[in-house]
Design a protein around this motif. Structure first.
Motif, short mmCIF file in Angstrom:
data_model
loop_
_atom_site.label_atom_id
_atom_site.label_comp_id
_atom_site.label_asym_id
_atom_site.label_seq_id
_atom_site.Cartn_x
_atom_site.Cartn_y
_atom_site.Cartn_z
N ASN A 225 8.04 66.85 38.72
CA ASN A 225 7.38 66.53 39.98
C ASN A 225 5.86 66.52 39.85
N ASP A 226 5.40 66.29 38.63
CA ASP A 226 3.98 66.06 38.33
C ASP A 226 3.06 67.26 38.52
N PHE A 227 3.60 68.46 38.36
CA PHE A 227 2.74 69.63 38.31
C PHE A 227 2.31 69.80 36.85
N GLU A 228 1.07 70.10 36.64
CA GLU A 228 0.50 70.14 35.29
C GLU A 228 0.76 71.50 34.62
N ILE A 229 1.95 71.65 34.05
CA ILE A 229 2.29 72.90 33.37
C ILE A 229 2.95 72.64 32.03
N ASP A 230 2.61 71.52 31.42
CA ASP A 230 3.22 71.12 30.15
C ASP A 230 3.14 72.23 29.10
N GLU A 231 1.96 72.79 28.97
CA GLU A 231 1.75 73.80 27.93
C GLU A 231 2.57 75.06 28.19
N GLU A 232 2.63 75.49 29.44
CA GLU A 232 3.41 76.68 29.78
C GLU A 232 4.90 76.46 29.46
N TYR A 233 5.40 75.30 29.85
CA TYR A 233 6.80 74.98 29.59
C TYR A 233 7.07 74.97 28.08
N GLN A 234 6.22 74.28 27.34
CA GLN A 234 6.43 74.15 25.89
C GLN A 234 6.35 75.51 25.20
N ASN A 235 5.41 76.36 25.63
CA ASN A 235 5.30 77.70 25.04
C ASN A 235 6.56 78.53 25.29
N LEU A 236 7.08 78.47 26.51
CA LEU A 236 8.30 79.21 26.82
C LEU A 236 9.47 78.68 26.00
N LEU A 237 9.63 77.37 25.96
CA LEU A 237 10.71 76.77 25.19
C LEU A 237 10.60 77.13 23.71
N ASP A 238 9.41 77.02 23.15
CA ASP A 238 9.21 77.36 21.74
C ASP A 238 9.56 78.82 21.46
N ASN A 239 9.10 79.72 22.32
CA ASN A 239 9.39 81.15 22.13
C ASN A 239 10.88 81.44 22.25
N MET A 240 11.53 80.80 23.20
CA MET A 240 12.98 81.00 23.35
C MET A 240 13.71 80.48 22.12
N PHE A 241 13.29 79.34 21.60
CA PHE A 241 13.94 78.76 20.43
C PHE A 241 13.70 79.61 19.18
N ILE A 242 12.49 80.12 19.03
CA ILE A 242 12.18 80.99 17.88
C ILE A 242 13.08 82.23 17.91
N ASN A 243 13.29 82.77 19.10
CA ASN A 243 14.13 83.97 19.24
C ASN A 243 15.63 83.67 19.19
N ASN A 244 16.01 82.40 19.38
CA ASN A 244 17.42 82.00 19.38
C ASN A 244 17.59 80.66 18.64
N PRO A 245 17.28 80.62 17.35
CA PRO A 245 17.28 79.34 16.63
C PRO A 245 18.66 78.68 16.52
N LYS A 246 19.71 79.40 16.77
CA LYS A 246 21.05 78.81 16.68
C LYS A 246 21.56 78.30 18.03
N ASP A 247 20.72 78.39 19.05
CA ASP A 247 21.10 77.94 20.38
C ASP A 247 20.95 76.42 20.45
N ASP A 248 22.08 75.73 20.51
CA ASP A 248 22.08 74.26 20.51
C ASP A 248 21.37 73.67 21.73
N ILE A 249 21.47 74.32 22.86
CA ILE A 249 20.81 73.82 24.07
C ILE A 249 19.29 73.84 23.87
N LEU A 250 18.77 74.94 23.34
CA LEU A 250 17.33 75.02 23.11
C LEU A 250 16.87 74.01 22.07
N LEU A 251 17.68 73.80 21.04
CA LEU A 251 17.35 72.79 20.03
C LEU A 251 17.30 71.40 20.67
N ASP A 252 18.29 71.09 21.48
CA ASP A 252 18.28 69.80 22.16
C ASP A 252 17.06 69.65 23.07
#
Length: 140
Positions: free
Chosen positions: A13-40
């Motif tokens: 919805n065009d709120f400027e939070i790209d970096e926050e989202y990407q940081n959270l996703l990256d951290n979650m994936f680093i902590n759960n590298p076998k999570d297929d949903i996070l990889l996708d």
């Protein structure tokens, strides 16, 4: 997953939070590298429309905490409410409501997103502000 969905909805919805989202996703994936949903989601990062759809489709709603999601979403929305014109903000809220999982759309505080801008059509900004204040304070 609750915060990821909230961020994805805001991005969609065009709120400027790209970096926050990407940081959270990256951290979650680093902590759960076998999570297929996070990889996708890592691969979908550039297509926010598909990201919202993918998260909503793949959430385990039996383990999804609607209160964590709602509290976080309301916190982030309030940050923007405090810096945006109320009319611009109100128009965006319907789009946010459309992205909320259908299972929760008719529950408060989410349902307020659907109708809060109605009072602006008859120039009742005061009532709109009251509706938003009630929505933001729902979890307090």
């Amino acid at each position: 997953m609750e915060k990821l969905l909230a961020y994805a909805i805001l991005l969609h919805n065009d709120f400027e939070i790209d970096e926050e989202y990407q940081n959270l996703l990256d951290n979650m994936f680093i902590n759960n590298p076998k999570d297929d949903i996070l990889l996708d989601l890592e691969f979908l990062a550039s297509d926010i429309h598909q990201t919202v759809y993918y998260i909503r489709k793949n959430i385990d709603y039996n383990n999804f905490d609607k209160n964590i999601f709602g509290k976080f979403l309301m916190k982030k929305l309030k940050e923007y409410y405090n810096i945006m014109n109320i009319k611009t903000f109100s128009v965006k809220m319907y789009g946010v409501w459309l992205d909320i999982p259908e299972l929760f759309q008719d529950d408060e505080p989410f349902y307020t997103l659907y109708y809060a801008d109605d009072t602006l059509s008859w120039q009742d900004e005061k009532q709109t502000k009251e509706l938003f204040d009630k929505m933001f304070n729902y979890y307090n």
